[in-house]
Enzyme design. Structure first.
Site, PDB file in Angstrom:
ATOM      1  N   LYS A   1       0.849  -1.205   0.000  1.00 19.41           N
ATOM      2  CA  LYS A   1       0.000   0.000   0.000  1.00 19.41           C
ATOM      3  C   LYS A   1       0.875   1.242   0.000  1.00 19.41           C
ATOM      4  O   LYS A   1       1.934   1.268   0.630  1.00 19.41           O
ATOM      5  CB  LYS A   1      -0.880   0.027   1.265  1.00 19.41           C
ATOM      6  CG  LYS A   1      -2.111   0.891   1.107  1.00 19.41           C
ATOM      7  CD  LYS A   1      -3.138   0.123   0.304  1.00 19.41           C
ATOM      8  CE  LYS A   1      -4.449   0.838   0.171  1.00 19.41           C
ATOM      9  NZ  LYS A   1      -5.421  -0.037  -0.538  1.00 19.41           N
TER      10      LYS A   1
ATOM     11  N   VAL B   1     -19.475   1.825  -7.007  1.00 19.24           N
ATOM     12  CA  VAL B   1     -19.810   0.393  -6.907  1.00 19.24           C
ATOM     13  C   VAL B   1     -21.272   0.207  -6.491  1.00 19.24           C
ATOM     14  O   VAL B   1     -22.018  -0.565  -7.104  1.00 19.24           O
ATOM     15  CB  VAL B   1     -18.871  -0.318  -5.900  1.00 19.24           C
ATOM     16  CG1 VAL B   1     -19.262  -1.790  -5.767  1.00 19.24           C
ATOM     17  CG2 VAL B   1     -17.422  -0.189  -6.326  1.00 19.24           C
TER      18      VAL B   1
ATOM     19  N   ASN C   1     -14.407  -1.871   2.000  1.00 17.96           N
ATOM     20  CA  ASN C   1     -13.222  -2.500   2.591  1.00 17.96           C
ATOM     21  C   ASN C   1     -13.276  -2.414   4.102  1.00 17.96           C
ATOM     22  O   ASN C   1     -13.784  -1.449   4.659  1.00 17.96           O
ATOM     23  CB  ASN C   1     -11.962  -1.770   2.108  1.00 17.96           C
ATOM     24  CG  ASN C   1     -11.601  -2.152   0.681  1.00 17.96           C
ATOM     25  OD1 ASN C   1     -11.677  -3.318   0.305  1.00 17.96           O
ATOM     26  ND2 ASN C   1     -11.227  -1.165  -0.111  1.00 17.96           N
TER      27      ASN C   1
HETATM   28  N1  NAD Z   1     -14.057   0.982  -6.598  1.00 17.53           N
HETATM   29  C1  NAD Z   1     -13.480  -0.193  -6.458  1.00 17.53           C
HETATM   30  O1  NAD Z   1     -13.006  -0.797  -7.418  1.00 17.53           O
HETATM   31  C2  NAD Z   1     -13.399  -0.837  -5.086  1.00 17.53           C
HETATM   32  C3  NAD Z   1     -12.664  -2.029  -4.958  1.00 17.53           C
HETATM   33  C4  NAD Z   1     -12.649  -2.660  -3.699  1.00 17.53           C
HETATM   34  C5  NAD Z   1     -13.300  -2.077  -2.629  1.00 17.53           C
HETATM   35  N2  NAD Z   1     -13.968  -0.890  -2.789  1.00 17.53           N
HETATM   36  C6  NAD Z   1     -14.627  -0.301  -1.632  1.00 17.53           C
HETATM   37  O2  NAD Z   1     -16.006  -0.197  -1.899  1.00 17.53           O
HETATM   38  C7  NAD Z   1     -16.538   0.977  -1.287  1.00 17.53           C
HETATM   39  C8  NAD Z   1     -17.205   1.848  -2.335  1.00 17.53           C
HETATM   40  O3  NAD Z   1     -16.270   2.149  -3.361  1.00 17.53           O
HETATM   41  P1  NAD Z   1     -16.626   3.198  -4.509  1.00 17.53           P
HETATM   42  O4  NAD Z   1     -15.541   3.111  -5.506  1.00 17.53           O
HETATM   43  O5  NAD Z   1     -18.034   2.998  -4.917  1.00 17.53           O
HETATM   44  O6  NAD Z   1     -16.485   4.562  -3.707  1.00 17.53           O
HETATM   45  P2  NAD Z   1     -17.289   5.936  -3.968  1.00 17.53           P
HETATM   46  O7  NAD Z   1     -16.512   6.973  -3.251  1.00 17.53           O
HETATM   47  O8  NAD Z   1     -17.585   6.098  -5.413  1.00 17.53           O
HETATM   48  O9  NAD Z   1     -18.683   5.678  -3.237  1.00 17.53           O
HETATM   49  C9  NAD Z   1     -18.857   5.695  -1.865  1.00 17.53           C
HETATM   50  C10 NAD Z   1     -20.231   6.316  -1.613  1.00 17.53           C
HETATM   51  O10 NAD Z   1     -20.513   6.171  -0.230  1.00 17.53           O
HETATM   52  C11 NAD Z   1     -21.072   7.404   0.217  1.00 17.53           C
HETATM   53  N3  NAD Z   1     -20.830   7.486   1.664  1.00 17.53           N
HETATM   54  C12 NAD Z   1     -19.730   7.903   2.306  1.00 17.53           C
HETATM   55  N4  NAD Z   1     -19.897   7.801   3.632  1.00 17.53           N
HETATM   56  C13 NAD Z   1     -21.127   7.276   3.829  1.00 17.53           C
HETATM   57  C14 NAD Z   1     -21.863   6.911   4.962  1.00 17.53           C
HETATM   58  N5  NAD Z   1     -21.371   7.062   6.193  1.00 17.53           N
HETATM   59  N6  NAD Z   1     -23.098   6.408   4.794  1.00 17.53           N
HETATM   60  C15 NAD Z   1     -23.629   6.253   3.557  1.00 17.53           C
HETATM   61  N7  NAD Z   1     -22.969   6.591   2.441  1.00 17.53           N
HETATM   62  C16 NAD Z   1     -21.738   7.081   2.575  1.00 17.53           C
HETATM   63  C17 NAD Z   1     -20.407   8.481  -0.602  1.00 17.53           C
HETATM   64  O11 NAD Z   1     -21.193   9.669  -0.631  1.00 17.53           O
HETATM   65  C18 NAD Z   1     -20.307   7.793  -1.966  1.00 17.53           C
HETATM   66  O12 NAD Z   1     -21.454   8.049  -2.760  1.00 17.53           O
HETATM   67  C19 NAD Z   1     -15.353   1.640  -0.577  1.00 17.53           C
HETATM   68  O13 NAD Z   1     -15.301   1.177   0.761  1.00 17.53           O
HETATM   69  C20 NAD Z   1     -14.161   1.090  -1.333  1.00 17.53           C
HETATM   70  O14 NAD Z   1     -12.997   1.079  -0.545  1.00 17.53           O
HETATM   71  C21 NAD Z   1     -14.045  -0.269  -3.995  1.00 17.53           C
END
Ligand code: NAD
Length: 344
Positions: A77, A182, A258
């Site tokens: 990381k 996602v 995550n």
């Molecule tokens: N994008 C990827 O490829 C990927 C891969 C593995 C894991 N993840 C994990 O999946 C999750 C989502 O990823 P993403 O790429 O969609 O991120 P993103 O930032 O596009 O979406 C996250 C969403 O969650 C909302 N949010 C933040 N805090 C919140 C809360 N307390 N309650 C409700 N909503 C809240 C935000 O407003 C945003 O719309 C993250 O935890 C990320 O680490 C993503």
């Protein structure tokens, strides 16, 4: 499952970027299975030391994630601990990260994470070729949220088959917590399958999407304890706490976020409560599986998708083994990781 990072990383480099002046930490937890993979996180921390601790912890979680994804890769990381109010040129920051990544000579490969995206990988890629997920127009595999959502879909199917064999998604209800990249894709797929949906985001502009999907819109707090079959965390980590377990009304938790557990012990509380928790390092592996397949192994888009769908079978085996032995999916997941690392 927070990847506690209790063992020291194989290599930890902490440097102040010579152009940006920001503290950059790269932790390579393990290269036992192959070059370490792990994204580049850019955000402010209370102190730079907190950023270093985060890099170590997150790199350990990546070792588990890469192994569970069936990859010949370890975990690493990058964390850039931004000074409050940092407003220097982004290109300088990315060049500093690129130089540090290059210093690992290929033992560490970076990609996007919180605070970075595919466009930033172009900047890092000017200083090193050990970077994944540049935009497709730049020769990379682009936004990983599409394969990540595909993997979540495969995991949801595996849990459906495990808990409700013979029922299809239209007979089940889901609460999607976080309608970002996602979560929106997962919600669309569930809506298309005819499932009953409750959705939520701190960003109320996402409510329009809820309406277009015919989903009920609730507050983030309500979504977590909604009376549904499956809770799908797609927002932030740490949502499964000892305090919330007693309030959950779902039968299963399956999502991309995550590090969903605040502590490993929360997996035992979920198990005791009869809530099936699908470990997030298994569920959320689609992005890393697809980018490695496309960019490092030359797989076609179709072949990469097939590999991502393999998440369903892998999770199914973990859930079956946990049920057979009366342990938690977390316990079984850790056993699988230990076995894979020992066999290397
Ligand atoms: N994008 C990827 O490829 C990927 C891969 C593995 C894991 N993840 C994990 O999946 C999750 C989502 O990823 P993403 O790429 O969609 O991120 P993103 O930032 O596009 O979406 C996250 C969403 O969650 C909302 N949010 C933040 N805090 C919140 C809360 N307390 N309650 C409700 N909503 C809240 C935000 O407003 C945003 O719309 C993250 O935890 C990320 O680490 C993503």
């Amino acid at each position: 499952m927070d990847g506690t990072g209790s063992a020291a990383p194989e290599r930890l480099v902490v440097e102040r970027g010579r152009r940006s002046g920001q503290v950059i930490a790269i932790s390579v937890d393990s290269t036992r299975l192959g070059p370490a993979l792990g994204g580049c996180r850019v955000r402010a921390y209370p102190t730079w030391r907190d950023g270093v601790v985060d890099a170590v912890r997150l790199s350990a979680a990546m070792t588990e994630k890469a192994a569970l994804a069936g990859l010949r890769h370890g975990g690493g990381k990058t964390v850039v601990a931004l000074e409050p109010g940092f407003a220097g040129p982004r290109a300088d920051l990315l060049a500093d990260v690129g130089d540090l990544v290059e210093g690992f000579g290929g033992d560490y490969v970076t990609g996007p994470d919180v605070g970075t995206g595919p466009a930033d990988m172009v900047g890092i890629g000017r200083r090193t070729r050990h970077v994944l997920c540049r935009p497709e127009a730049e020769g990379g595999s682009g936004d990983s949220s599409v394969p990540t959502a595909l993997g979540v879909g495969a995991a949801l199917d595996a849990v459906r088959a495990h808990l409700w064999p013979g029922r299809d998604l239209s007979a089940l209800s889901f609460a999607v917590h976080g309608l970002g990249h996602v979560g929106a894709l997962v919600a669309r797929r569930l809506a298309a399958a005819g499932a009953r949906l409750v959705v939520s985001d701190v960003d109320t502009s996402r409510r329009a999407l809820a309406e277009s999907l015919g989903a009920a819109w609730v507050s983030p707090e309500e979504a977590l304890v909604a009376d549904v079959d499956v809770l799908v965390p797609c927002a932030v980590g740490g949502v499964l706490t000892a305090g919330i377990v007693g309030d959950l009304r779902c039968a299963a938790v399956v999502g991309a976020a995550n590090n969903q557990l605040d502590h490993d012990a929360t997996a035992d509380l979920l198990h005791a409560r009869g809530v099936l928790w699908a470990p997030d390092p298994v569920v959320s592996g689609g992005g890393v599986i697809a980018s490695v397949a496309r960019e490092r192994e030359g797989a076609s888009a179709r072949e990469a998708e097939e590999r991502v769908r393999g998440i369903g079978a892998r999770l199914g085996r973990i859930l079956d083994a946990a049920t057979a032995s009366g342990t938690t999916p977390l316990h079984e997941t850790r056993r699988v990781v230990r076995e894979l690392l020992a066999a290397a």
